[in-house]
Design a protein around this motif. Structure first.
Motif, PDB file in Angstrom:
ATOM      1  N   LEU A 188      41.344  32.945  36.842  1.00  0.00           N
ATOM      2  CA  LEU A 188      40.755  31.702  36.347  1.00  0.00           C
ATOM      3  C   LEU A 188      40.797  30.605  37.411  1.00  0.00           C
ATOM      4  CD1 LEU A 188      42.106  31.581  32.682  1.00  0.00           C
ATOM      5  CD2 LEU A 188      39.754  31.999  33.418  1.00  0.00           C
ATOM      6  N   LEU A 189      41.854  30.577  38.201  1.00  0.00           N
ATOM      7  CA  LEU A 189      41.956  29.592  39.265  1.00  0.00           C
ATOM      8  C   LEU A 189      40.920  29.840  40.348  1.00  0.00           C
ATOM      9  CD1 LEU A 189      45.825  29.161  39.677  1.00  0.00           C
ATOM     10  CD2 LEU A 189      44.187  27.483  38.801  1.00  0.00           C
ATOM     11  N   GLU A 190      40.583  31.102  40.600  1.00  0.00           N
ATOM     12  CA  GLU A 190      39.529  31.417  41.569  1.00  0.00           C
ATOM     13  C   GLU A 190      38.181  30.889  41.105  1.00  0.00           C
ATOM     14  OE1 GLU A 190      39.465  35.574  42.300  1.00  0.00           O
ATOM     15  OE2 GLU A 190      41.403  35.619  43.344  1.00  0.00           O
ATOM     16  N   PHE A 191      37.854  31.084  39.831  1.00  0.00           N
ATOM     17  CA  PHE A 191      36.600  30.561  39.285  1.00  0.00           C
ATOM     18  C   PHE A 191      36.572  29.035  39.349  1.00  0.00           C
ATOM     19  CE2 PHE A 191      36.451  34.545  36.394  1.00  0.00           C
ATOM     20  CZ  PHE A 191      35.872  35.275  37.420  1.00  0.00           C
ATOM     21  N   GLU A 192      37.710  28.422  39.008  1.00  0.00           N
ATOM     22  CA  GLU A 192      37.768  26.961  39.005  1.00  0.00           C
ATOM     23  C   GLU A 192      37.687  26.405  40.427  1.00  0.00           C
ATOM     24  OE1 GLU A 192      37.706  23.395  37.107  1.00  0.00           O
ATOM     25  OE2 GLU A 192      37.684  25.410  36.232  1.00  0.00           O
ATOM     26  N   LYS A 193      38.253  27.113  41.386  1.00  0.00           N
ATOM     27  CA  LYS A 193      38.206  26.668  42.772  1.00  0.00           C
ATOM     28  C   LYS A 193      36.774  26.659  43.290  1.00  0.00           C
ATOM     29  CE  LYS A 193      40.023  27.710  47.375  1.00  0.00           C
ATOM     30  NZ  LYS A 193      40.883  28.633  48.194  1.00  0.00           N
ATOM     31  N   ALA A 194      35.985  27.681  42.928  1.00  0.00           N
ATOM     32  CA  ALA A 194      34.574  27.733  43.356  1.00  0.00           C
ATOM     33  C   ALA A 194      33.780  26.579  42.759  1.00  0.00           C
ATOM     34  CB  ALA A 194      33.966  29.067  42.951  1.00  0.00           C
ATOM     35  N   LYS A 195      34.027  26.263  41.480  1.00  0.00           N
ATOM     36  CA  LYS A 195      33.325  25.141  40.839  1.00  0.00           C
ATOM     37  C   LYS A 195      33.707  23.816  41.497  1.00  0.00           C
ATOM     38  CE  LYS A 195      32.897  27.281  36.261  1.00  0.00           C
ATOM     39  NZ  LYS A 195      33.267  27.171  34.821  1.00  0.00           N
TER      40      LYS A 195
ATOM     41  N   PHE B  81      22.157  25.180  49.893  1.00  0.00           N
ATOM     42  CA  PHE B  81      23.068  26.315  50.005  1.00  0.00           C
ATOM     43  C   PHE B  81      24.495  25.801  49.886  1.00  0.00           C
ATOM     44  CE2 PHE B  81      25.579  29.623  51.866  1.00  0.00           C
ATOM     45  CZ  PHE B  81      24.886  30.788  51.593  1.00  0.00           C
ATOM     46  N   PHE B  82      25.230  26.371  48.939  1.00  0.00           N
ATOM     47  CA  PHE B  82      26.619  25.964  48.720  1.00  0.00           C
ATOM     48  C   PHE B  82      27.565  26.907  49.445  1.00  0.00           C
ATOM     49  CE2 PHE B  82      24.416  24.065  45.126  1.00  0.00           C
ATOM     50  CZ  PHE B  82      24.948  22.789  45.125  1.00  0.00           C
ATOM     51  N   ASN B  83      28.623  26.350  50.008  1.00  0.00           N
ATOM     52  CA  ASN B  83      29.584  27.140  50.767  1.00  0.00           C
ATOM     53  C   ASN B  83      30.267  28.197  49.907  1.00  0.00           C
ATOM     54  OD1 ASN B  83      29.021  25.577  53.036  1.00  0.00           O
ATOM     55  ND2 ASN B  83      30.623  24.102  52.568  1.00  0.00           N
ATOM     56  N   SER B  84      30.409  27.909  48.618  1.00  0.00           N
ATOM     57  CA  SER B  84      31.074  28.865  47.736  1.00  0.00           C
ATOM     58  C   SER B  84      30.262  30.146  47.577  1.00  0.00           C
ATOM     59  CB  SER B  84      31.307  28.237  46.358  1.00  0.00           C
ATOM     60  OG  SER B  84      30.078  27.922  45.732  1.00  0.00           O
ATOM     61  N   TRP B  85      28.962  30.090  47.861  1.00  0.00           N
ATOM     62  CA  TRP B  85      28.143  31.298  47.739  1.00  0.00           C
ATOM     63  C   TRP B  85      28.567  32.370  48.737  1.00  0.00           C
ATOM     64  CZ3 TRP B  85      22.466  29.065  47.242  1.00  0.00           C
ATOM     65  CH2 TRP B  85      22.394  28.312  46.057  1.00  0.00           C
ATOM     66  N   LEU B  86      29.158  31.942  49.860  1.00  0.00           N
ATOM     67  CA  LEU B  86      29.570  32.907  50.877  1.00  0.00           C
ATOM     68  C   LEU B  86      30.703  33.796  50.384  1.00  0.00           C
ATOM     69  CD1 LEU B  86      29.482  30.583  54.018  1.00  0.00           C
ATOM     70  CD2 LEU B  86      27.780  32.288  53.345  1.00  0.00           C
TER      71      LEU B  86
END
Length: 208
Positions: free
Chosen positions: A157-164, A66-71
């Motif tokens: 785009l920064l939000e997507f990159e932050k999750a990755k 489980f990845f924290n970004s999933w939350l």
């Protein structure tokens, strides 16, 4: 060490201590990171025999990570709650828990896959829009609406990159990046020791 907390027991349990050890070389855990030291039953003796196991114990595949970004994903809490509450699970408590994890794994896998596919599609569209705006800046300055759109696209785009990036950091488990430590052999040895210390080699239930 697994099996028991003490290696020496005397006088019906009044005297207990951990005096027996197995000495290994400095690079031992680099070659056998899954090694485990286990105590055997002492029966009539006052010392517990020790056995060093270097073979890997295979308990099957890990249920899921489980990845924290999933939350931060939209509706992920509702997906988890619905899966746990709507399912029908039977058996012993550990079997029920295992069945819940398996059901949750398939549901989360499908949900996260759909959201990532949608995010990749949105990211592709945003990159195309950003390229169009970059072509404009070579000819003239942005209008207020174009500037506002450029800022909005960059933020998404920064939000997507932050999750990755958050997922990559969690996969690496590289805490020295956060605390500023050096990625040296000391930390690799520490990780291998932790793996060996936290490994389950068996469960004792009612003497079995």
């Amino acid at each position: 060490m697994h099996g028991s907390s003490f290696t020496y027991v005397k006088d019906n349990g009044i005297k207990k201590s951990k005096i027996d050890r197995i000495l290994v070389s400095q690079c031992f855990l680099n070659d056998w990171p899954s090694a485990a030291l286990t105590t055997l039953p002492r029966t009539l003796f006052d010392h517990r025999p020790l056995i060093l196991i270097t073979t890997k114990q295979d308990f099957g595949p890990i249920l899921f990570r489980f990845f924290n970004s999933w939350l931060t994903k939209l509706g992920i809490t509702e997906v988890i709650t619905s899966c746990i509450e709507s399912g029908h699970f039977y058996g012993k408590p550990d079997q029920i828990l295992n069945a819940k994890f398996k059901a949750l794994k398939s549901v989360l896998k499908a949900s996260i896959h759909d959201q990532k596919t949608q995010e990749n599609f949105q990211s592709s569209i945003l990159n195309d829009q950003l390229a169009e705006l970059d072509a404009i800046i070579d000819l003239r300055e942005y209008t207020e609406d174009e500037l506002s759109l450029w800022v909005e696209i960059k933020e998404k785009l920064l939000e997507f990159e932050k999750a990755k990036t958050q997922d990559y950091h969690q996969k690496s488990r590289a805490k020295w990046i956060k605390f500023g430590d050096e990625n040296s052999s000391f930390f690799h040895n520490y990780i291998n020791c932790r793996i060996a210390r936290n490994r389950f080699v068996g469960l004792e239930i009612n003497g079995s």
